[in-house]
Design a protein around this motif. Sequence first.
Motif, mmCIF file in Angstrom:
data_model
loop_
_atom_site.group_PDB
_atom_site.id
_atom_site.type_symbol
_atom_site.label_atom_id
_atom_site.label_comp_id
_atom_site.label_asym_id
_atom_site.label_seq_id
_atom_site.Cartn_x
_atom_site.Cartn_y
_atom_site.Cartn_z
ATOM 1 N N ASP A 225 0.815 -1.218 0.000
ATOM 2 C CA ASP A 225 0.000 0.000 0.000
ATOM 3 C C ASP A 225 0.852 1.273 0.000
ATOM 4 O O ASP A 225 0.318 2.370 -0.186
ATOM 5 C CB ASP A 225 -0.938 0.016 1.214
ATOM 6 N N ASP A 226 2.146 1.132 0.213
ATOM 7 C CA ASP A 226 3.044 2.296 0.219
ATOM 8 C C ASP A 226 3.428 2.654 -1.216
ATOM 9 O O ASP A 226 3.907 1.806 -1.965
ATOM 10 C CB ASP A 226 4.298 1.971 1.037
ATOM 11 N N ASP A 227 3.232 3.905 -1.589
ATOM 12 C CA ASP A 227 3.541 4.361 -2.949
ATOM 13 C C ASP A 227 4.988 4.092 -3.346
ATOM 14 O O ASP A 227 5.292 3.884 -4.522
ATOM 15 C CB ASP A 227 3.272 5.863 -3.083
ATOM 16 N N ASP A 228 5.899 4.136 -2.373
ATOM 17 C CA ASP A 228 7.327 4.005 -2.681
ATOM 18 C C ASP A 228 7.758 2.565 -2.940
ATOM 19 O O ASP A 228 8.815 2.323 -3.525
ATOM 20 C CB ASP A 228 8.175 4.568 -1.536
ATOM 21 N N VAL A 229 6.976 1.605 -2.488
ATOM 22 C CA VAL A 229 7.346 0.187 -2.605
ATOM 23 C C VAL A 229 6.923 -0.349 -3.972
ATOM 24 O O VAL A 229 5.749 -0.298 -4.339
ATOM 25 C CB VAL A 229 6.703 -0.650 -1.485
ATOM 26 N N GLN A 230 7.895 -0.868 -4.706
ATOM 27 C CA GLN A 230 7.617 -1.405 -6.045
ATOM 28 C C GLN A 230 7.349 -2.907 -6.013
ATOM 29 O O GLN A 230 6.434 -3.392 -6.665
ATOM 30 C CB GLN A 230 8.806 -1.130 -6.967
ATOM 31 N N ASN A 231 8.158 -3.645 -5.274
ATOM 32 C CA ASN A 231 8.011 -5.103 -5.222
ATOM 33 C C ASN A 231 8.348 -5.633 -3.840
ATOM 34 O O ASN A 231 9.245 -5.103 -3.168
ATOM 35 C CB ASN A 231 8.954 -5.782 -6.237
ATOM 36 N N VAL A 232 7.634 -6.692 -3.437
ATOM 37 C CA VAL A 232 7.944 -7.404 -2.196
ATOM 38 C C VAL A 232 8.121 -8.876 -2.556
ATOM 39 O O VAL A 232 7.217 -9.502 -3.111
ATOM 40 C CB VAL A 232 6.820 -7.262 -1.147
ATOM 41 N N SER A 233 9.295 -9.419 -2.266
ATOM 42 C CA SER A 233 9.594 -10.827 -2.545
ATOM 43 C C SER A 233 9.836 -11.557 -1.236
ATOM 44 O O SER A 233 10.393 -10.983 -0.293
ATOM 45 C CB SER A 233 10.843 -10.944 -3.425
ATOM 46 N N GLY A 234 9.416 -12.813 -1.176
ATOM 47 C CA GLY A 234 9.605 -13.581 0.051
ATOM 48 C C GLY A 234 9.804 -15.053 -0.216
ATOM 49 O O GLY A 234 9.563 -15.536 -1.329
ATOM 50 N N ASN A 235 10.236 -15.789 0.801
ATOM 51 C CA ASN A 235 10.481 -17.231 0.654
ATOM 52 C C ASN A 235 9.415 -18.063 1.353
ATOM 53 O O ASN A 235 9.678 -19.166 1.824
ATOM 54 C CB ASN A 235 11.870 -17.595 1.187
ATOM 55 N N TYR A 236 8.203 -17.536 1.425
ATOM 56 C CA TYR A 236 7.129 -18.212 2.151
ATOM 57 C C TYR A 236 6.311 -19.146 1.259
ATOM 58 O O TYR A 236 6.172 -18.922 0.050
ATOM 59 C CB TYR A 236 6.180 -17.181 2.790
#
Length: 247
Positions: A225-236
């Motif tokens: 939801d943050d405008d500055d964040v482009q991608n979130v990657s995880g190992n879940y």
Amino acid sequence: MAGHSKYKNIMHRKGAQDKKRAVLFSKLSREITVAARAGLPDIAMNSRLRSAVIAARKEGMPRDNIERSINKAAGNEGETYDEIRYEGFGPGGVALIVETLTDNRNRTATNVRLAFSKNGGNLGAPGAVSHGFDRLGLISYPASAGDAEKVFEAALEAGAEDVESNEDGHSIWTAQENLHEVAKGIEPVLGEPEGIKLVWRPQTSVDVSAEDAETLMKLIDALDDDDDVQNVSGNYEISDEIMETLG
């Protein structure tokens, strides 16, 4: 009263969807601007820009918005964005990599740190988790592009490293430095892909419990939801049964 309440709920959901769409378009616009500034403002000559435009088209971003972002970059107008990566841990020991484009480093660092701390996670130092991921190129095609054998042969001929096909579509993996060369080699056979991008692929995965999954999804939503964040990657890894309970 019930009808009025239902109407309000519908309007609230629509408002939330409109807000998410506005945030998405803002993120896409930033990537287009940064990509255009990093090279020529021409998708035929700038592979990163081409990838950004393909992603924008897939999400239904209006053509005028795309052209406006490119023209801003060509005219050296608007904000200048820095690319910053954050690494940390979410609930259940899940490793997360957060990629951002920002015009205010302090604001972004504060927002990312708060998202982690408020949702069962903690922010780590640079390199804290990225050693457990591989940086790879990913080219995505819908199932309608062809059967698994056709896609595999086209990908192999173009120099891809791996292909995963299922009923939802085809994922073609490449070395990061070969991403755009492979994409160009495949396109004459399969057409324009749905997506071309660099991704963080985990070397091992963590199975997440129902309790941790709920908090983890809240953390990822807060970051998204943050405008500055482009991608979130995880190992879940979260089972289908648990995802269904989360709605």
